[in-house]
Design an enzyme around this catalytic site. Structure first.
Site, mmCIF file in Angstrom:
data_model
loop_
_atom_site.group_PDB
_atom_site.id
_atom_site.type_symbol
_atom_site.label_atom_id
_atom_site.label_comp_id
_atom_site.label_asym_id
_atom_site.label_seq_id
_atom_site.Cartn_x
_atom_site.Cartn_y
_atom_site.Cartn_z
ATOM 1 N N HIS A 61 9.536 -1.061 5.515
ATOM 2 C CA HIS A 61 10.334 -0.182 6.433
ATOM 3 C C HIS A 61 10.674 1.306 5.476
ATOM 4 O O HIS A 61 10.869 1.248 4.422
ATOM 5 C CB HIS A 61 11.638 -0.959 6.486
ATOM 6 C CG HIS A 61 11.295 -2.046 7.601
ATOM 7 N ND1 HIS A 61 10.636 -3.174 6.985
ATOM 8 C CD2 HIS A 61 11.518 -2.541 8.572
ATOM 9 C CE1 HIS A 61 10.541 -4.096 7.987
ATOM 10 N NE2 HIS A 61 10.941 -3.803 8.959
ATOM 11 N N ASN A 85 4.266 14.841 -3.222
ATOM 12 C CA ASN A 85 3.097 15.371 -3.308
ATOM 13 C C ASN A 85 3.524 16.870 -3.966
ATOM 14 O O ASN A 85 2.834 17.956 -3.985
ATOM 15 C CB ASN A 85 2.463 15.750 -2.124
ATOM 16 C CG ASN A 85 3.288 16.428 -1.160
ATOM 17 O OD1 ASN A 85 4.503 17.103 -1.351
ATOM 18 N ND2 ASN A 85 2.814 16.594 0.182
ATOM 19 N N ALA A 129 9.356 -3.469 -8.182
ATOM 20 C CA ALA A 129 10.341 -2.760 -7.381
ATOM 21 C C ALA A 129 11.215 -1.868 -8.269
ATOM 22 O O ALA A 129 11.668 -2.313 -9.456
ATOM 23 C CB ALA A 129 11.123 -3.976 -6.827
#
Lengths: 166, 166, 166
Positions: A61, A85, A129
């Protein structure tokens, strides 16, 4: 249409979406984005034109995948991840070339992790995580922390090992 | 209407939005929010009443800007950032005064960074992606880590320097 | 209907929602999810079937609560948090049992924090913003950092103490 689009998702006519892929609510796939077959893109995902996502990829999500980012087959992307980026972004400074970020086959990126622009994450590597990845990750590498450090290796089925399994 | 609103964005009639600003899908600008001119608010942004955003600000995906937060002109806000206005939140404890958070002109806040409530980030400062900012950041300061530490300075165009460029 | 649902939220007919709860835009409450009374679920929340949320819970923006996660009464969940139910996720590997994560009564989880799967966060504990919680947190415990460490205790009304207040 050979893929599933939730009625509250947006998919541009000029996005390329593979057969069997499912795109869930509040996601937005832009013109020029490429998404492979049998992927699952959960709620609130944004795929920019120029981004490439392979086959059998799970995108959880509120994930954003921008131009310059390539995700290979079988990758798992946890929630709340935005691929970068541009290492030194400034508002409205657009005359730059995007960094190229590459997530190789089978890698897993944990929830809320950050992967800086220009990084390569190796095959079947695992990013813990909440980690901040500032250097390339080797194949099967297990990295975590801020900045992320190499703490061993994982097999394809997620078992820890001291040495690379191949 | 002198700004652009995606058909799947929500903008309250009593929000104040400047000319040339673009508000993308699944964003929600509430009554009493103030957003300047020529901003770009990407998908899934939430601007609460009482929040103030200047001109030429870039707000990436899934950013929440709450009451008590002021973003000056030319700031870059990366994805997945939620500005905090309450250092010790408890559910349903509303009889408090919000902390004031100030992001000064031209600063850049990297993806998934956290800026605690009451913090000031200086002009053209740069907060690295995934950092947790617990103290004020000086003008042009480059900070990163958890907790974020000062690691030098950056110029307006994103070059690192040892000393503040002004 | 005894709860409020924003017209741009999705609530499955087979989700169980308590009286007085408010569900805001771009949120998605799935079949089999259980949400108690007088909760506030902000924009972009995703509650999966099997997840359980108690009464008087505040869930901020872009939060994902998956199967296997239980949130007790009076908890505060900051923005951009995705609870984890699988410590070593691989794409398309579904034949696993989810880890059980438990957030006990009155706890507060700061913005962008990560709570690994299988963790218990104690009553009225406080997890600092941007932390990565890798071990259980005691009642009233104040933890922060990556990995999160115990730095003291907090009272129910958010005051720091050296010893647990009970």
């Amino acid at each position: 249409m050979e893929y599933f689009k939730h009625e509250q998702a947006i998919v541009d006519d000029k996005a390329q979406i593979g057969r069997g892929t499912r795109i869930w609510a509040f996601s937005n796939i832009q013109e020029g984005a490429v998404v492979g077959e049998d992927c699952n893109l959960c709620d609130g995902c944004f795929i920019e034109g120029g981004a490439v996502v392979g086959n059998n990829v799970t995108v959880k999500h509120h994930v954003s995948i921008f131009d310059g980012v390539t995700i290979e087959d079988d990758v798992f992307i946890g929630s709340n991840i935005a691929f970068i980026n541009d290492r030194f972004p400034r508002s409205k400074a657009h005359d730059i070339e995007w960094d190229k970020t590459l997530i190789k086959q089978g890698a897993s990126i944990g929830t809320n992790a950050v992967v800086l622009g220009g990084i390569t994450v190796g095959r079947y590597a695992f990013v813990g995580a909440g980690s901040v990845v500032t250097r390339d990750v080797p194949d099967y590498g297990l990295v975590y922390g801020n900045p992320a450090q190499l703490h061993g290796y994982v097999t394809k089925d997620g078992k820890r090992t001291d040495q690379p399994p191949e």
